[in-house]
Design a protein around this motif. Structure first.
Motif: not given
Length: 454
Positions: A43-51, A235-241
């Motif tokens: 995701t835009a935040k981290a890697m996640v294993e989905v069960p 990162v692009a969205d956050k910097l633009a905002r």
């Protein structure tokens, strides 16, 4: 007969609406247990294993590695349900039990599935073979023929169903005027995947209406297009905002860091071997920041634009910029104001390693109140960093290098560093920002200043 249940990409929280498939952990035909991880997503935040909340046999997977799926899109289908008794002594359970766990996924809900009856295999026996359910077809939504605009009907006399599951695929096709009926799907049972549409776009698939445009632009080949998604997109969205919403200003100062480096060497030399982890320069600067924020709390705040209020935050959750192969991330040291230099350093080391291996949890990347950005590791002296929205300030640190410096009235070679503070001008004026930066510089030049104020 087994029942085919569809498992959709769950809500991953933190306002995330999509995820990129990094690696499938199961193949079609594999037997999976309840809550077994089936896919690794980014995701835009981290890697996640989905069960997967269902136990059974995987009959279909939706999405190739490297492709994005929106939350709620089909992820895979699993054949679950009754299994015929075998000579090995399988018996039928008398009670009904849920077909899935309904457990939460790292704080995100997978939801409780419906109740069903099933046959239970005694402990120790092998899992059911794939063969009995091999003929179960994956759940594929069959939609009427779609024209280039997305409306039902035929545009060129070709009729027939189009195997498409994802509305994202249909939208992408509409945006590029692609007729889905002309594409051969590479998914199970001819399912048209996003990769098929993107491949058609890249290979120059076009409708007659766009031929003229292509002819006119053929003399100007398009450059390489890199999708803004995952960490880079976030990162692009956050910097633009940040640039849109925050009226930022920057002030900077050069500081003589010779005494700070000497103090660090003394700390790391005390106690001899086995005295604990070395104290890093970043940990010392982080501790200086928490002391400075205690004196200038205006910079540990955020702005509620709708309420037109400045919200001064009670604790310091210190973010620090970390460059990884996945892009720039900002792990957060929780409650940094209540930690010692050694404790901050230990946490920075742990979070940095997790960032490099892609195992940071979303909670470790959110909730920061102030950011420390050490761009000196890139060999540069100065920068005007963009504030990490919705924070109010960021301290930038350049490289520490020997330079000519007037020390005690004499020209000498000293270890000099440039410090820069970018701040939200709504939360304070230049006097406050200058006072904060001057205090940080004083602590760098004379570490005893910090000891006196602790």
């Amino acid at each position: 007969m087994p029942q085919v249940l569809e498992f959709k990409l769950p809500d991953l929280g933190e306002g995330l609406t999509e995820a990129e498939i990094v690696r499938w952990l199961v193949e079609v035909g594999d037997v999976v247990a309840i809550d077994q991880p089936v896919v690794e997503v980014e995701t835009a935040k981290a890697m996640v294993e989905v069960p997967c909340p269902y136990g059974g046999v995987v009959t279909a997977r939706f999405g190739e590695e490297g492709k994005e799926l929106p939350v709620g899109a089909p992820l895979l289908t699993v054949a679950v349900g009754s299994v015929e008794p075998e000579p090995s002594g399988i018996t039928e359970a008398a009670e009904a039990e849920p077909s899935g766990s309904g457990n939460v996924l790292v704080g995100y809900g997978t939801g409780a599935p419906p109740v069903r009856r099933r046959r239970v295999r005694p402990e120790g026996l092998s899992a059911p073979a794939v063969a009995p359910v091999a003929s179960v077809a994956p759940a594929v939504a069959v939609v009427p023929p779609v024209s280039a605009s997305g409306a039902s009907g035929a545009s060129d006399g070709v009729r027939g169903p189009v195997a498409v599951v994802s509305p994202l695929v249909r939208k992408l096709a509409r945006q590029h005027d692609l007729d889905l009926r002309q594409l051969a799907g590479s998914g199970p049972d001819g399912l048209i995947l996003r990769a098929d549409v993107e491949s058609a776009i890249r290979s120059g698939a076009e409708t007659p209406q766009e031929s003229a445009v292509t002819d006119q632009s053929s003399a100007h080949p398009a450059g390489e297009r890199v999708p803004l998604r995952g960490v880079r997109g976030a990162v692009a969205d956050k910097l633009a905002r940040s640039r849109r919403e925050i009226p930022d200003a920057t002030c900077w100062v050069d500081a003589d860091a010779t005494e700070l480096m000497a103090a660090r060497a003394a700390m790391n030399g005390a106690g001899g071997p086995g005295a604990g982890p070395k104290v890093s320069v970043l940990a010392l600067l982080a501790r200086i920041c928490t002391a400075a924020l205690a004196r200038y709390p205006e910079l540990n705040s955020t702005v509620d634009q709708e309420a037109r209020e400045i919200v001064r935050l009670p604790g310091v959750h210190l973010g620090f910029a970390a460059q990884t192969e996945r892009g720039l991330v900002v792990p957060v040291v929780r409650d940094a104001h209540a930690r010692s230099t050694e404790s901050i350093g230990t946490e920075i080391t742990r979070l940095t390693e997790a960032a490099r291996t892609g195992t940071l949890k979303p909670a470790e990347l959110t909730g920061g109140t102030f950011t420390l950005n050490n761009y000196g590791v890139f060999g540069v002296d100065g920068s005007t960093p963009i504030i990490n929205h919705p924070e109010a300030a960021m301290l930038g640190v350049g490289r520490i290098v020997p330079k000519p410096w007037v020390h005690e009235g004499e020209l000498a070679v000293r270890r000099v560093v440039q410090l820069s503070l970018t701040f939200d001008h709504r939360v304070c004026d230049g006097g406050t920002a200058g006072g904060f930066l001057r205090y940080v510089a004083d602590c760098v030049e004379q570490p005893a200043v910090l000891l006196r104020t602790l």
